[in-house]
Design an enzyme around this catalytic site. Sequence first.
Site, PDB file in Angstrom:
ATOM      1  N   GLY A 149      67.272  47.834  23.048  1.00 32.96           N
ATOM      2  CA  GLY A 149      65.845  47.593  22.845  1.00 32.96           C
ATOM      3  C   GLY A 149      65.123  48.367  23.933  1.00 32.96           C
ATOM      4  N   HIS A 150      64.521  49.462  23.576  1.00 36.05           N
ATOM      5  CA  HIS A 150      63.865  50.333  24.557  1.00 36.05           C
ATOM      6  C   HIS A 150      62.351  50.232  24.378  1.00 36.05           C
ATOM      7  CE1 HIS A 150      67.750  52.949  24.933  1.00 36.05           C
ATOM      8  NE2 HIS A 150      67.921  51.690  25.252  1.00 36.05           N
ATOM      9  N   ASP A 195      68.518  47.507  30.125  1.00 36.27           N
ATOM     10  CA  ASP A 195      67.137  47.057  30.299  1.00 36.27           C
ATOM     11  C   ASP A 195      66.525  47.489  31.625  1.00 36.27           C
ATOM     12  OD1 ASP A 195      67.477  45.799  27.857  1.00 36.27           O
ATOM     13  OD2 ASP A 195      68.140  43.929  28.800  1.00 36.27           O
ATOM     14  N   GLN A 243      72.137  50.755  26.687  1.00 34.18           N
ATOM     15  CA  GLN A 243      72.836  49.783  27.542  1.00 34.18           C
ATOM     16  C   GLN A 243      72.878  50.320  28.982  1.00 34.18           C
ATOM     17  OE1 GLN A 243      74.731  50.415  24.222  1.00 34.18           O
ATOM     18  NE2 GLN A 243      73.071  49.065  23.658  1.00 34.18           N
ATOM     19  N   LYS A 255      64.866  52.422  30.583  1.00 33.17           N
ATOM     20  CA  LYS A 255      65.227  53.755  30.081  1.00 33.17           C
ATOM     21  C   LYS A 255      64.193  54.281  29.095  1.00 33.17           C
ATOM     22  CE  LYS A 255      69.095  51.947  28.618  1.00 33.17           C
ATOM     23  NZ  LYS A 255      69.022  50.623  29.240  1.00 33.17           N
TER      24      LYS A 255
HETATM   25  P1  GDP Z   1      65.489  49.710  28.441  1.00 33.20           P
HETATM   26  O1  GDP Z   1      66.381  48.959  27.514  1.00 33.20           O
HETATM   27  O2  GDP Z   1      66.228  50.270  29.613  1.00 33.20           O
HETATM   28  O3  GDP Z   1      64.648  50.745  27.768  1.00 33.20           O
HETATM   29  O4  GDP Z   1      64.489  48.623  29.050  1.00 33.20           O
HETATM   30  P2  GDP Z   1      63.715  47.453  28.223  1.00 33.20           P
HETATM   31  O5  GDP Z   1      62.605  48.066  27.469  1.00 33.20           O
HETATM   32  O6  GDP Z   1      64.676  46.620  27.484  1.00 33.20           O
HETATM   33  O7  GDP Z   1      63.209  46.549  29.420  1.00 33.20           O
HETATM   34  C1  GDP Z   1      62.351  47.041  30.403  1.00 33.20           C
HETATM   35  C2  GDP Z   1      61.055  46.210  30.365  1.00 33.20           C
HETATM   36  O8  GDP Z   1      60.321  46.445  31.543  1.00 33.20           O
HETATM   37  C3  GDP Z   1      60.144  46.582  29.232  1.00 33.20           C
HETATM   38  O9  GDP Z   1      59.427  45.454  28.840  1.00 33.20           O
HETATM   39  C4  GDP Z   1      59.208  47.614  29.869  1.00 33.20           C
HETATM   40  O10 GDP Z   1      57.942  47.673  29.222  1.00 33.20           O
HETATM   41  C5  GDP Z   1      59.083  47.064  31.246  1.00 33.20           C
HETATM   42  N1  GDP Z   1      58.876  48.035  32.330  1.00 33.20           N
HETATM   43  C6  GDP Z   1      59.357  49.290  32.444  1.00 33.20           C
HETATM   44  N2  GDP Z   1      59.033  49.804  33.647  1.00 33.20           N
HETATM   45  C7  GDP Z   1      58.334  48.854  34.294  1.00 33.20           C
HETATM   46  C8  GDP Z   1      57.748  48.774  35.586  1.00 33.20           C
HETATM   47  O11 GDP Z   1      57.827  49.672  36.403  1.00 33.20           O
HETATM   48  N3  GDP Z   1      57.100  47.603  35.898  1.00 33.20           N
HETATM   49  C9  GDP Z   1      57.015  46.564  35.036  1.00 33.20           C
HETATM   50  N4  GDP Z   1      56.377  45.471  35.429  1.00 33.20           N
HETATM   51  N5  GDP Z   1      57.561  46.619  33.814  1.00 33.20           N
HETATM   52  C10 GDP Z   1      58.216  47.726  33.451  1.00 33.20           C
HETATM   53  P1  IMO Z   2      69.446  48.432  26.252  1.00 37.59           P
HETATM   54  O1  IMO Z   2      69.742  49.795  25.668  1.00 37.59           O
HETATM   55  C1  IMO Z   2      71.076  44.734  27.862  1.00 37.59           C
HETATM   56  C2  IMO Z   2      74.811  43.276  26.115  1.00 37.59           C
HETATM   57  C3  IMO Z   2      74.776  41.991  25.334  1.00 37.59           C
HETATM   58  C4  IMO Z   2      76.152  41.449  25.664  1.00 37.59           C
HETATM   59  C5  IMO Z   2      77.005  42.705  25.666  1.00 37.59           C
HETATM   60  C6  IMO Z   2      77.732  42.965  24.360  1.00 37.59           C
HETATM   61  O2  IMO Z   2      68.192  47.818  25.765  1.00 37.59           O
HETATM   62  O3  IMO Z   2      69.565  48.471  27.739  1.00 37.59           O
HETATM   63  P2  IMO Z   2      76.906  43.856  21.991  1.00 37.59           P
HETATM   64  O4  IMO Z   2      75.935  43.279  21.024  1.00 37.59           O
HETATM   65  O5  IMO Z   2      76.570  45.211  22.475  1.00 37.59           O
HETATM   66  O6  IMO Z   2      78.321  43.750  21.510  1.00 37.59           O
HETATM   67  O7  IMO Z   2      76.834  42.857  23.275  1.00 37.59           O
HETATM   68  O8  IMO Z   2      76.118  43.777  25.928  1.00 37.59           O
HETATM   69  N1  IMO Z   2      73.863  44.322  25.648  1.00 37.59           N
HETATM   70  C7  IMO Z   2      72.759  44.673  26.317  1.00 37.59           C
HETATM   71  N2  IMO Z   2      72.200  44.147  27.428  1.00 37.59           N
HETATM   72  N3  IMO Z   2      70.510  45.806  27.278  1.00 37.59           N
HETATM   73  C8  IMO Z   2      71.083  46.361  26.167  1.00 37.59           C
HETATM   74  O9  IMO Z   2      70.617  47.512  25.636  1.00 37.59           O
HETATM   75  C9  IMO Z   2      72.217  45.764  25.624  1.00 37.59           C
HETATM   76  N4  IMO Z   2      72.992  46.022  24.549  1.00 37.59           N
HETATM   77  C10 IMO Z   2      73.995  45.143  24.594  1.00 37.59           C
HETATM   78  O10 IMO Z   2      73.747  41.147  25.787  1.00 37.59           O
HETATM   79  O11 IMO Z   2      76.162  40.938  26.962  1.00 37.59           O
HETATM   80 MG    MG Z   3      66.512  47.079  26.593  1.00 33.45          MG
END
Ligand code: GDP
Ligand code: IMO
Ligand code: MG
Length: 396
Positions: free
Chosen positions: A42-43, A15, A214, A18
Site C-alpha cells: 500500500g503506497h 511502509d 515491502q 516508498k
Molecule cells: P510505503 O508502503 O512505503 O509507500 O508507505 P505507506 O504509504 O504505507 O506509509 C507511509 C505513510 O506515511 C503514508 O500515509 C504517507 O502518506 C505518510 N508519509 C510519508 N512521508 C511522510 C512524512 O514525512 N511525514 C508524515 N507525517 N507522513 C508521511
Molecule cells: P508496503 O509495500 C508492511 C507484511 C504483512 C505480514 C507479512 C506477510 O506497503 O511497504 P503477506 O500478505 O505479504 O504474505 O504478509 O508481510 N507486509 C507488509 N507490511 N508493508 C507492506 O507493503 C507489506 N506487505 C506485506 O503485514 O506481516
Molecule cells: Mg505501505
Amino acid sequence: MANKADLIVGVQWGDEGKGKIVDLLAQEYDYVARYQGGHNAGHTIVIDGKKYVLHLIPSGVLNPKAVNIIGNGVVICPDEFIKEAAQFGDLRGRLYISKNAHLILDYHIALDQAAEAGLGDKKIGTTGRGIGPAYADKIARVGARLGDLYDQARLVDTILERYDRLGLNAPPKAEVASSVARWADRLLVFAADTTQMLWQALDDGKRTLLEGAQGTLLDIDHGAYPFVTSSNTIAGGACTGAGLAPKEIGKVIGIVKAYCTRVGNGPFATEQTNAIGDRLREKGEEFGASTGRARRCGWFDAPLAKFACRINGADELALMKLDVLDGFEEIKVCVDYDDGKPIYKSFKGWERVSKARSFDDLPKAAQSYAAAIEELTGVKITLISTGADRNDAIYR
Ligand code: GDP
Ligand code: IMO
Ligand code: MG
C-alpha cells in the site's frame, strides 16, 4: 553507454514512505517499474492534500509523463488490478504488465486465509491477499500467468483442475469462464514483454526507477523467517523480478523511517508497547494502507538499518517522517544488542521540523539525529521528509 536503472527499497518492515519518494522522483524518470510483491503493498501519495493509495500500479502513475511497468516478479490479482486502474482513466500506453507475471486466483486468497486461521496465535499476520500461495504455485510450476489469458478455455480448465487437486470446491465452470473473459478483456491490453521494454529504455538512455514493495526485513530469504513476505524484497529482487542484470542497477536509494513500524507478527526488538508506541502510531497515522491494521511502533533500530543498507548496497537514504518525532523530549535509538536486548542511545528532541525548507533550517537536535543515523548506517541522507505531502521534502 546505456543507462542504469535506479532503485528504491524499503530499509525496515515496509511502509517507510516508498510511494511518496517514488512519486516525487518519478517527475524526473521516464519509466517506473515494480518488480515484486502484489497488492499486499500500500503506497500512499499525497498531492495538495489529496490522497492516493496504490497497491499494484507503480507510484509513477500520477506523473503523466512516466511509463509504468509491472514486472514479471509481481503477483497480480486481476480484479484488484481492474478496480485500482479504474481511478486513473485510460492507462493504455502508460502502463505495461509482464506476460510472465503470475496471477493471484481466488483459491490463493482462500488458502492464505485458511493457513493463517490454522496457525492460531502462531500466525504470520499476512495481509490475507493470497500472496504466499500465489508465489508457492509459481515456484511449484503450477501457477497461472498473465499470458495464459490468451487461451481462455485452457486457463479455465487449468483453474478447475487446480481446485480439484487442492480438494477445494470449485465455482461453476461458467463463473470461472466469465471471470477469465473479464480479465482477458481488461488486462491483456497492458500485456507486454516488459524485460525487453526495460532493456530498450536503458539502451535509449531513458531514466528508469525500480520501485520496491515491502521492506528489507520482510525478505523471504533475509528476513526473520517465517515472519516475512513471499518475495525477495531486497534490491537483488529487481534483477529477477524485472529481468535486469546486476550491473544494470544504478543508484540504490534506501527509504528509512525515523522510527520503526511493523504490521503483522514477528520479532521487533525496539517495539514500544506503551505510551511512546501509542504516540508514534497516533502522530504517524500508523494504520495499514492496505488492511487498516494498527502498525506496531518503536524506536529506530540502527543495527538492522545497517544490515539493510549493506544487503541492498544503499548509496543514499531518504529519511522519512521526521516530523512524527516533533515534540518528543527524548528520542531513543537502538545502537547495539546485548543478548538480544537493545542497547539504546538517547537523543535530545526538538520542537518542530515541518516548517524547515533546508537542512540548515532544521532544529539543531533534528540535524544531530539525522547525522547519527548516517553515522550508524554508514550511508548519507540525501532527502528528509517532513510531512506526507509531495512538497514536504528537504533535499541535501
Ligand atoms: P510505503 O508502503 O512505503 O509507500 O508507505 P505507506 O504509504 O504505507 O506509509 C507511509 C505513510 O506515511 C503514508 O500515509 C504517507 O502518506 C505518510 N508519509 C510519508 N512521508 C511522510 C512524512 O514525512 N511525514 C508524515 N507525517 N507522513 C508521511
Ligand atoms: P508496503 O509495500 C508492511 C507484511 C504483512 C505480514 C507479512 C506477510 O506497503 O511497504 P503477506 O500478505 O505479504 O504474505 O504478509 O508481510 N507486509 C507488509 N507490511 N508493508 C507492506 O507493503 C507489506 N506487505 C506485506 O503485514 O506481516
Ligand atoms: Mg505501505
